[in-house]
Design an enzyme around this catalytic site. Structure first.
Site, PDB file in Angstrom:
ATOM      1  N   LEU B  26       0.846  -1.191   0.000  1.00 34.04           N
ATOM      2  CA  LEU B  26       0.000   0.000   0.000  1.00 34.04           C
ATOM      3  C   LEU B  26       0.885   1.246   0.000  1.00 34.04           C
ATOM      4  O   LEU B  26       2.077   1.160   0.273  1.00 34.04           O
ATOM      5  CB  LEU B  26      -0.884  -0.031   1.247  1.00 34.04           C
ATOM      6  CG  LEU B  26      -2.036  -1.048   1.181  1.00 34.04           C
ATOM      7  CD1 LEU B  26      -2.613  -1.282   2.568  1.00 34.04           C
ATOM      8  CD2 LEU B  26      -3.111  -0.569   0.232  1.00 34.04           C
ATOM      9  N   ASP B 114       9.000  -0.771  -9.178  1.00 35.17           N
ATOM     10  CA  ASP B 114       8.406  -0.093  -8.032  1.00 35.17           C
ATOM     11  C   ASP B 114       7.001   0.378  -8.372  1.00 35.17           C
ATOM     12  O   ASP B 114       6.800   1.347  -9.090  1.00 35.17           O
ATOM     13  CB  ASP B 114       9.305   1.091  -7.653  1.00 35.17           C
ATOM     14  CG  ASP B 114       8.816   1.811  -6.408  1.00 35.17           C
ATOM     15  OD1 ASP B 114       7.955   1.256  -5.695  1.00 35.17           O
ATOM     16  OD2 ASP B 114       9.295   2.928  -6.153  1.00 35.17           O
ATOM     17  N   ILE B 154       4.264   9.568   5.732  1.00 34.81           N
ATOM     18  CA  ILE B 154       3.416  10.524   5.022  1.00 34.81           C
ATOM     19  C   ILE B 154       3.973  11.928   5.227  1.00 34.81           C
ATOM     20  O   ILE B 154       4.151  12.688   4.284  1.00 34.81           O
ATOM     21  CB  ILE B 154       1.961  10.449   5.543  1.00 34.81           C
ATOM     22  CG1 ILE B 154       1.365   9.078   5.228  1.00 34.81           C
ATOM     23  CG2 ILE B 154       1.115  11.551   4.912  1.00 34.81           C
ATOM     24  CD1 ILE B 154       0.000   8.848   5.836  1.00 34.81           C
TER      25      ILE B 154
END
Lengths: 661, 562
Positions: B26, B114, B154
């Protein structure tokens, strides 16, 4: 080739005569070292002059007036047959005899020197090194530093073992009986011991048996260790086993605290409860790490083979039972464990789970370098049957003239060996696949040149670098540096040649080779004496003291077959004459038998038989050192295994598993 | 199809075949971080490796947001128009063709693909396509079950996205989280039936490995086991000048200039550590001193290196000698100057110049040999959580720096490491930040005479060893101040050590590594900003693969005069 050495006119004066101060500057204190004799100013001036000269020494050979001190051929010049010439003759002859002998030979002959003179100009042959050391010594004496880094002079020094005292790991095995726990613990022990960690296996089963026997010898009754004993519903058995396990863990911990690096607790540890107890206990000890190692096996064939082996191996638990009975009882014991077995699912613990030895590996919370080394090693193991062949290069020109190191070609006899090698290998492996590994040095590449297999060249397989002694004979070294020569014999494993390597350095650089070897199948390694000694010591679990004296003669193929408890070895000497390059340990010359053991570890010595009472290790606390067990015939087992290997019926994975509690 | 393509350039690589590593995971799971680290490692080993990012590729082909169909990033296939689905498919296939081209035409050996690859069916397609062409396919799944790690991720790389320009940081994080949760619905984990895989949990905390075979493959696993993301600093410095500089074998003592250098070096390191700590404190990254990393010194077992570390030994620092860190072995060229080598070994010299990385002079080591030799050091370096000072030889530092900075092998011999420069390397999100501090200009800084050609090849050929003209204004000039600072610093280190050993011994260390957070990518803020700048990407990309942006030049290393 240039005939004049470059004159040191680069204009930049060297340090010794212009530096503002000659001593390491004291950093924090100015205390003077006591008892320091003052240095005579003229000595100092002389030393500096010498240093200046040395710093401008550039050319090893070919200078206008080669002195004995700077010529590279000092050692060879007395010899009636200068090696260079001999090489050429030998090769010429050989190429005439067999045009295939050296495909690249002719170009080489025309082009440049075949074998570059391996004499460094600061080599120990010349006087330069001594002059340098003397000058250095004077400079150091004139130093006003409060302390000084230790310095060596001469041709080498004994180097201390690196400090492993911080590594303290408890490895607790987890797994059902007959799942290869002991196999893994033994492999791990062999590997880490080779790397000089202090490793021991604490086997709970051994402790149980030796205690039971001690009791019996004291006149007690024979303790029942049949499957009933292992049943979870047998409360008494349960309690005793619980007690044994914690006793074993205690002795492991106290050994780790005292001296050990890795203590392997070889037991089933099959429930959450038991593992939690271990975790809590180890957590009380600051500085100890805990790693669970679960061996999980769901291949019925492997388990069945292990059961058969267990029943057949002379386990005293089954003394007096027929093989069938023993098998039945052992299966019942496994079932008793299976009913309560809980695979590792606890969060937050460090573990490594191995499925069918290497098929799948799960690694959780690996903490620390040594732990990751262990995990990586286990990841690379496999159980496919295979052989590893070791051979030294054919006799080299340096062997003939008694010199060490160098990059010489092989002698005519060496070429004979090279040509005979393919047949010898073929007889042994048939059409099986094989890969040939050589070093980057000419003598191994030449030796392997007739072998019709894939070749790989490893820099790590190059011979131990003898540094300043490269290209000298042992006699020369002994003559010029008698103290150093003795120092090396005192502690050969730890002795590092100046500008070169020690055996330990070699072991460290061979570690990746071992890792790759574990992954491979049939391999033939053509390398050098010190290299093969180190590799051999890994497979045969020989100690660091024995390692530098292992006999690896020239013109002999050594076949190593990995088996359950060690390796099986066969030697195939070829009747091609060669010099003997083995130098026995002078200390041990007297103790002839010790030497013999190291030199010829014959099959009987290899521990194929299981050590059911831990008799070979220190006696477990509480258990008297057991006398030899009459019921177990070690040689019988050895023979049976040998036969199995010969018939090809025995694969390493079929070997030796057992139950502990 | 094509015969197995063994790309063993000039015989220096292992016969490992072609390998495709497909990342799965994810968004914000550190896939790109791991991919880049792995790429760096493999390249350094001399294996031709490249990361292909699906996001980057799409951006390259389609351009900015205005050219992308509105439904391109809809999560469910049925919500997209047929054209969009075709377009998506085409982009994926085109990229895979490009990867194949890298294998077949450009001689690549390992590709790291990737992208999110969260769909099992499409993973299988990719695998089948490459396996039938003889490529070994491995899935590399990156999972993370710790919210704080994801949030840190993040914050460090995603918030700079144009999407979040002008947003309040906390709101942006919450928004990104909701996007991740949307995708979670469609995400399928890699299962054992899909073939070989490596699963990495929380950047190295747990590794699961399935059917991994082959040399490079298991090397990759070992590597992944050893990486961590705790902040720390690595320093490099050359050893001091020795009495006989030009001989490898002589293994001579330090000259008096060398001893002087050793003292200066210690002072310089102490001063830098102090500055770094002050900087961090200013940015309120570290609370108390107790979180400060202790300093460990590694040297080779050569006298000139160990003696240079002597001031550290003397004041009680942990100094470890590592024999495999010896300088490159010059073989028969030992003691020869450039001129002499040229004259005596003209052929060898030509070949050496043609390929200074791979060429091995007789009995010498090539830079490739050296790289292979010091590889275990790389692992220990990755594993090490403390601050580290490596006092070594130019050739070894070159190799290690090339690894950390990510240089291609052929550039390794040309990396300039002048004696008197302290190189400071700080790991950051997708690479490292490196700076050099000049602290010494004394004798033996360079090797202008070319007396030690193997060791000083780079400096001698580029003139880097020259003493900077304005050397009056530098570290060395402040010697008095520095020594005082060094003493303070040292006292503090001692104090800390005392507290550590008195208190809880190893227990504390362990706690630190548990809490201090594997994976809490808390690089210095300044660095994060730089990296984020470079890694600017649009969020939607996440659905396909994380972009790494058009690359920064991490190589540039400026000499800073203090």
């Amino acid at each position: 080739m240039s005939s004049t050495p470059p004159v040191p006119t680069s204009g930049k004066p060297r340090s010794a005569d212009r530096s503002p101060y000659l001593a390491p500057k004291p950093l924090t204190s100015t205390t003077k070292e006591d008892g320091q004799p003052p240095v005579d100013p003229s000595d100092l001036a002389n030393a500096m002059k010498n240093l200046n000269t040395l710093q401008s020494v550039k050319t090893p050979a070919g200078s206008a007036a080669p002195s004995a001190a700077t010529s590279p051929d000092v050692s060879g010049s007395n010899s009636p047959n200068p090696p260079g010439q001999l090489q050429l003759e030998g090769l010429d002859k050989l190429i005439q005899q067999n045009p295939l002998a050296m495909p690249a030979g002719e170009g080489k002959l025309e082009g440049k020197t075949i074998s570059v003179p391996g004499t460094p100009h600061f080599g120990a042959q010349s006087e330069l090194l001594k002059t340098l050391d003397d000058a250095t010594k004077v400079l150091r004496q004139s130093s006003k530093a409060p302390t000084r880094a230790p310095s060596v002079s001469g041709i080498g020094a004994v180097v201390e073992k690196p400090d492993y005292s911080e590594a303290k790991i408890v490895v607790a095995m987890v797994g059902l009986p007959a799942r290869g726990k002991s196999y893994l613990s033994n492999r791990l022990m062999r590997y880490l011991r080779w790397l000089e960690y202090k490793v021991d296996v604490f086997n709970v089963g051994q402790l149980r048996r030796s205690k039971a026997r001690a009791e019996q010898q004291l006149g007690g009754e024979k303790v029942d260790h049949s499957a009933d004993y292992f049943s979870a519903s047998n409360e008494k058995g349960q309690a005793i086993r619980e007690q044994l396990a914690s006793e074993s863990l205690e002795s492991l911990i106290s050994w780790l605290k005292k001296e050990g690096n890795v203590g392997i607790m070889d037991a089933t540890n099959s429930t959450f409860d038991r593992r939690e107890k271990i975790r809590k206990r180890v957590a009380q000890e600051p500085g100890l790490q805990l790693l669970f190692l679960e061996s999980f096996c769901n291949d019925p064939k492997v388990i069945a083979a292990n059961v058969v082996l267990k029943a057949r191996s002379g386990d005293p638990d089954y003394a007096g039972m027929s093989e069938e009975e023993a098998q039945r009882d052992f299966r019942k014991r496994i079932e008793a464990y299976e009913r309560v077995y809980q695979t590792i699912t606890e969060p937050g613990i460090s573990f490594c789970r191995i499925l069918n030895v290497g098929q799948q590996v799960t690694i959780n919370r690996i903490d620390g370098y040594l732990q990751s080394r262990i995990a990586f090693y286990l990841m690379n193991l496999h159980l496919k049957p295979r052989h590893i062949y070791l051979s030294r290069h054919g006799e080299s020109m340096y062997n003939v003239s008694g010199k060490i190191g160098g990059d010489s070609d092989i002698s005519p006899q060496g070429w004979q060996y090279a040509k005979a090698l393919p047949d010898l290998v073929r007889q042994n492996i048939g059409d099986g696949p094989l890969e040939v590994w050589t070093s980057t040095l000419q003598r191994t590449i030449q030796t392997g040149s007739f072998l019709p297999f894939e070749h790989k060249t490893w820099k790590s397989l190059d011979e131990l670098d003898a540094g300043v002694c490269d290209g000298m004979t042992y006699e020369e070294i002994e003559e010029k540096y008698p103290e150093d020569y003795e120092a090396r014999d005192e502690d050969k494993f730890n002795y590092r040649y100046r500008g070169g390597e020690s055996y330990r350095d070699v072991v460290v650089r061979l570690e990746p080779v071992i890792m790759e070897l574990e992954r491979q199948e049939n391999i033939l390694i053509i390398a050098h004496q010190a290299i093969l000694r180190s590799l051999y010591a890994y497979f045969m679990a020989l100690s660091q003291e024995e390692l530098p004296y292992i006999k690896i003669p020239l013109h002999t193929l050594i076949k190593i077959t990995p088996m359950a408890y060690g390796c099986h070895e066969e030697r195939y000497p070829l009747p091609i004459a060669a010099v003997d390059t083995h130098r026995p340990n002078p200390k041990k010359m007297a103790e002839q038998h010790a030497e013999q053991n190291a030199a010829h570890p014959d099959v009987a010595k290899i521990e194929v038989a299981r050590d059911y009472f831990g008799a070979s290790a220190a006696p477990p606390p509480g258990g008297a050192p057991p006398p030899p067990e009459p019921g177990v015939s070690a040689s019988g087992v050895t023979k049976a295994l040998e036969k199995d290997v010969e018939n090809g019926g025995m694969t390493p994975k079929a070997a030796h598993q057992e139950v502990k509690d | 199809m094509a015969a197995p393509l063994y790309v063993t350039q000039s015989g220096r690589l292992w016969h490992a075949g072609l390998i495709l590593i497909v990342t799965v995971g994810l968004p914000a799971r550190g896939k790109t971080h791991i991919s880049r680290a792995l790429e760096r490692y493999l390249r350094w080993l001399g294996v031709k490796t490249r990361v292909y990012s699906l996001g980057d590729y799409r951006r390259k082909v389609l351009g900015g947001a205005e050219n992308i169909p509105a439904d391109y990033f809809k999560l469910n296939k049925t919500e997209r128009t047929d054209e969009t689905n075709t377009l998506r498919r085409k982009i994926k296939l085109d990229l895979e063709e490009e990867i194949w081209d890298y294998f077949q035409v450009q001689g690549g050996q390992v590709v790291i693909y990737d992208a999110n690859n969260g769909n099992m069916k499409s993973r299988k397609e990719t695998r089948d396509r490459f396996e039938e062409r003889g490529v070994h396919v491995i899935f590399l799944e990156s999972q993370c079950d710790k919210e704080d790690i994801i949030t840190a991720n993040i914050r460090s790389v995603k918030l700079s996205s144009p999407d979040y320009q002008g947003w309040d940081a906390d709101r942006a994080v919450a928004d990104y989280w909701s996007r991740i949760r949307d995708q979670q619905v469609f995400y399928e984990e890699v299962t054992a039936e899909e073939g070989p895989f490596i699963k990495v949990m929380n950047v190295g905390e747990r590794i699961e490995v399935n059917r991994i075979e082959g040399y490079l493959q298991s090397r990759c696993c070992f590597f992944l086991m050893n990486i961590h993301t705790s902040p720390r600093t690595i320093y490099f410095a050359r050893s001091g000048q020795s009495l006989i500089e030009h001989s490898y074998k002589a293994d001579s003592d330090l000259s008096s200039a060398g001893w002087e250098y050793a003292d200066r070096l210690k002072a310089a390191v102490m001063a830098r550590r102090k500055a770094v700590r002050a900087e961090r404190r200013r940015k309120s990254e570290v609370g108390g001193e107790s979180e400060e990393n202790p300093l460990i010194v590694w040297t080779s077992a050569r006298r000139r290196a160990y003696h240079t570390a002597w001031p550290f030994v003397h004041s009680g620092y942990k100094v470890v000698q590592k024999p495999i860190m010896s300088e490159i072995n010059p073989g028969v060229w030992d003691g020869l100057s450039t001129q002499e080598a040229k004259e005596r070994y003209p052929d060898e010299w030509e070949r050496f110049l043609a390929d200074p990385y791979a060429h091995r002079a007789p009995r010498a080591e090539s830079y490739h040999d050296l790289s292979v030799r010091v590889e275990p050091i790389i692992f220990e370096l990755e594993r090490c959580q403390e601050d580290l000072l490596i006092i070594g030889h130019a050739s070894v530092i070159r190799c290690l720096l090339a690894y950390l900075v990510g240089l291609p092998p052929n550039e390794v011999p040309a990396v300039e490491i002048a004696r008197g420069d302290l190189v400071e390397v700080t790991p950051a999100s997708y690479g490292v930040v490196s700076r050099a501090f000049h602290f010494w200009s004394g004798e033996g800084r360079g090797d202008l005479a070319g007396g030690n050609l193997y060791e000083n090849f780079a400096e001698a050929t580029t003139g880097k060893g020259r003493i900077p003209a304005e050397s009056g204004v530098n570290f060395a000039a402040d010697a008095m101040d520095m020594e005082r600072e060094a003493r303070d610093e040292q006292d503090m280190d001692k104090e800390r050590k005392k507290r550590m050993s008195a208190g809880m011994g190893l227990g504390l260390e362990k706690m630190k590594s548990l809490e201090g957070g594997r994976g809490t990518a808390s690089a210095p803020p300044e660095v994060v900003r730089e990296e984020a700048e470079e890694a600017r990407e649009d969020l939607f990309d996440e659905q396909e693969g994380e972009a790494t942006g058009q690359k920064r030049d991490g190589r540039a290393m400026s000499i800073i005069q203090i």
